[in-house]
Design an enzyme around this catalytic site. Sequence first.
Site, PDB file in Angstrom:
ATOM      1  N   ASP A 234       1.016  -1.133  -0.244  1.00  0.00           N
ATOM      2  CA  ASP A 234      -0.040  -0.035  -0.148  1.00  0.00           C
ATOM      3  C   ASP A 234       0.509   1.175   0.456  1.00  0.00           C
ATOM      4  OD1 ASP A 234      -1.614   1.908   0.216  1.00  0.00           O
ATOM      5  OD2 ASP A 234      -2.339   1.561   2.342  1.00  0.00           O
TER       6      ASP A 234
ATOM      7  N   ASP B 208      -5.347   6.910  -0.466  1.00  0.00           N
ATOM      8  CA  ASP B 208      -4.973   5.603   0.883  1.00  0.00           C
ATOM      9  C   ASP B 208      -5.927   4.743   1.577  1.00  0.00           C
ATOM     10  OD1 ASP B 208      -2.925   4.933   2.250  1.00  0.00           O
ATOM     11  OD2 ASP B 208      -2.481   6.567   2.980  1.00  0.00           O
TER      12      ASP B 208
ATOM     13  N   ARG C 166     -10.887  -0.682   2.193  1.00  0.00           N
ATOM     14  CA  ARG C 166     -12.091  -0.728   2.506  1.00  0.00           C
ATOM     15  C   ARG C 166     -13.004  -0.848   1.230  1.00  0.00           C
ATOM     16  NH1 ARG C 166     -12.821   5.337   5.549  1.00  0.00           N
ATOM     17  NH2 ARG C 166     -10.764   4.782   6.051  1.00  0.00           N
TER      18      ARG C 166
ATOM     19  N   ASP D  32       0.903  -4.536   4.446  1.00  0.00           N
ATOM     20  CA  ASP D  32      -1.036  -4.208   4.559  1.00  0.00           C
ATOM     21  C   ASP D  32      -2.012  -5.504   4.380  1.00  0.00           C
ATOM     22  OD1 ASP D  32      -2.926  -2.686   5.422  1.00  0.00           O
ATOM     23  OD2 ASP D  32      -2.388  -1.486   3.720  1.00  0.00           O
TER      24      ASP D  32
ATOM     25  N   LYS E 128       1.787   8.566   0.674  1.00  0.00           N
ATOM     26  CA  LYS E 128       2.153   8.392   1.796  1.00  0.00           C
ATOM     27  C   LYS E 128       4.017   9.161   2.043  1.00  0.00           C
ATOM     28  CE  LYS E 128       0.459   3.578   3.622  1.00  0.00           C
ATOM     29  NZ  LYS E 128      -0.951   4.760   4.520  1.00  0.00           N
TER      30      LYS E 128
HETATM   31  N1  BES Z   1      -3.100   0.112   5.708  1.00  0.00           N
HETATM   32  C1  BES Z   1      -3.634   1.588   6.127  1.00  0.00           C
HETATM   33  C2  BES Z   1      -3.722   1.545   7.410  1.00  0.00           C
HETATM   34  C3  BES Z   1      -2.570   1.326   8.170  1.00  0.00           C
HETATM   35  C4  BES Z   1      -1.407   2.333   8.847  1.00  0.00           C
HETATM   36  C5  BES Z   1      -2.218  -0.322   8.498  1.00  0.00           C
HETATM   37  C6  BES Z   1      -0.874   2.176   9.838  1.00  0.00           C
HETATM   38  C7  BES Z   1      -0.853  -0.134   9.157  1.00  0.00           C
HETATM   39  C8  BES Z   1      -0.431   0.938   9.868  1.00  0.00           C
HETATM   40  C9  BES Z   1      -4.796   1.964   5.230  1.00  0.00           C
HETATM   41  O1  BES Z   1      -5.153   1.970   3.712  1.00  0.00           O
HETATM   42  C10 BES Z   1      -4.534   3.574   5.040  1.00  0.00           C
HETATM   43  O2  BES Z   1      -3.922   4.012   4.363  1.00  0.00           O
HETATM   44  N2  BES Z   1      -5.773   4.262   6.213  1.00  0.00           N
HETATM   45  C11 BES Z   1      -5.522   5.074   6.060  1.00  0.00           C
HETATM   46  C12 BES Z   1      -6.840   6.060   6.429  1.00  0.00           C
HETATM   47  C13 BES Z   1      -6.569   7.667   5.386  1.00  0.00           C
HETATM   48  C14 BES Z   1      -6.580   7.865   4.183  1.00  0.00           C
HETATM   49  C15 BES Z   1      -8.578   7.775   5.936  1.00  0.00           C
HETATM   50  C16 BES Z   1      -4.546   6.266   7.188  1.00  0.00           C
HETATM   51  O3  BES Z   1      -5.194   5.406   8.064  1.00  0.00           O
HETATM   52  O4  BES Z   1      -4.314   7.483   7.638  1.00  0.00           O
HETATM   53 ZN    ZN Z   2      -3.812  -0.234   3.110  1.00  0.00          ZN
HETATM   54 MN    MN Z   3      -3.628   2.875   2.479  1.00  0.00          MN
END
Ligand code: BES
Ligand code: ZN
Ligand code: MN
Length: 494
Positions: free
Chosen positions: A261, A340, A344, A280, A268
């Site tokens: 991801d 990101d 979901r 992920d 990121k």
């Molecule tokens: N895979 C990430 C979530 C994640 C973050 C897992 C840190 C493990 C450690 C997910 O896909 C993601 O990027 N989520 C975002 C959502 C946001 C853009 C609403 C997040 O948590 O920043």
């Molecule tokens: Zn993710």
């Molecule tokens: Mn993500």
Amino acid sequence: MQFSLSSASLESWTGSVLAVGLVESDASGLVEQLESRLELAIKPWLEQRRFKGKSGEVTSLQVLKPGLSSLVFVGLGSAESVTLETLRGAAAKAAKASLGQGDSLGLLLPWGNHDSAAVVAAAEAVRLTSYKDQRFRSDAEPHNVPERIELLGPCPAGTEAALAAVAPVCAGVELARELVAAPPNSLTPAAMADTAAAIARDFGLELTVLERSDCEQRGMGAFLSVSKGSDLDPKFIHLTYRAEGPIDRRLVLVGKGLTFDSGGYNLKVGAAQIHMMKYDMGGSGAVLGAMRALAELRPAGVEVHAIVASCENMVNGSAVHPGDIVTASNGTTIEINNTDAEGRLTLADALVYASKLEPDAIVDLATLTGACVIALGEEIAGLWSPDDTLATALGNAADQAGEGLWRMPLKASYRDGLKSQLADLKNTGPRPGGSITAALFLKEFVDAGIPWAHLDIAGTVWSDKGRGMDPAGATGYGVRTLVNWVTGGATTAA
Ligand code: BES
Ligand code: ZN
Ligand code: MN
């Protein structure tokens, strides 16, 4: 690693390492038994080492006698406070202390007030503590774990039979750890599908893998949008275990399967540990690990479906744009206001597919939000469910596994945060309560009437330093909770 029960006493057991649990101000006489066997003044030695029997203490002594080379003492805390978790932790300490000390380990803990689940938990802790991933080294480091583990002392009734579950369950946890730790150039969506195929072949399960064109035909526009910027084909994996004989419960396990991801165009950056986003796919690692365990345990009366919509979230000229609107397989239109929040999107189509199986329950596991890591840290996963019975069952399954799980609110009014000006939904709500809106987003894709629960395992999937029975790295979190839930604890409570 082989586990067996031994009727030997501390005076007669022979092997490499003998590990003994001691409570504070121990009056069991175990130390005296060892003193007379070995003709050593162990008590004063323990005092000199300031060993008090407090929980977490461990000390070892080379005795180099015929029939026994070393002794390990593990503290258990006060006698009244010894729980399943204490025994698990003590077994993990004993296993660590016995590494490289020879090929057999005798373990004596006070099983007395517990049932066979305690002995199984300790055995699992020994094996899972001893695991070391050397797949990617050209030259393996020395790592000599005892091959023969003997559990001493009067064990609770049924322990012998219950121990049969240790190897399948631990193999499932190890599979999950290996999938999670594997780098993204090795563990691709195709490799995830190959892993499912290997489980299907080895244990006679049913497997369907939907290719991109199959997913297009089914209208899985949410899932497919995520991998548009990747050179690797997405794989939609459906693996099924069916017990022989009548089926009472049909269950679906859904796992987030992002093999990497990057964030997509919402790349990121900054503090985000982008290189860690190989993990992920931790949700699908846990689901495939649980399937590996269940396939060997063969619990009666259940049908278990594992669903993994696996892909990569990458960037190129074909990648999804922030702002794109896509249509999921149930017709819901989604404005992707943040690329990101991709997990979901993949889960949306996986949950629609899961609902069509008309199961008795759906449980999804996902490394879904950083917000959940902030809320609960690395030792506790979040649980969201509108169904109290299912939430309680999962909570009990996690407690028995010693895996941290805490129920979180599905606050209905927060759904407003997902309203889009143009589409039915947007994929990202406001930052506050981010793991709650993520859960509410998923809920939109589960048929009302099907009990459903969502586990956000973003914090628990990895441990930088290692803790308890988890070596540093991938933890394999979720496998034992899922196995306990599916089997109703039958594998450990026999
Ligand atoms: N895979 C990430 C979530 C994640 C973050 C897992 C840190 C493990 C450690 C997910 O896909 C993601 O990027 N989520 C975002 C959502 C946001 C853009 C609403 C997040 O948590 O920043
Ligand atoms: Zn993710
Ligand atoms: Mn993500």
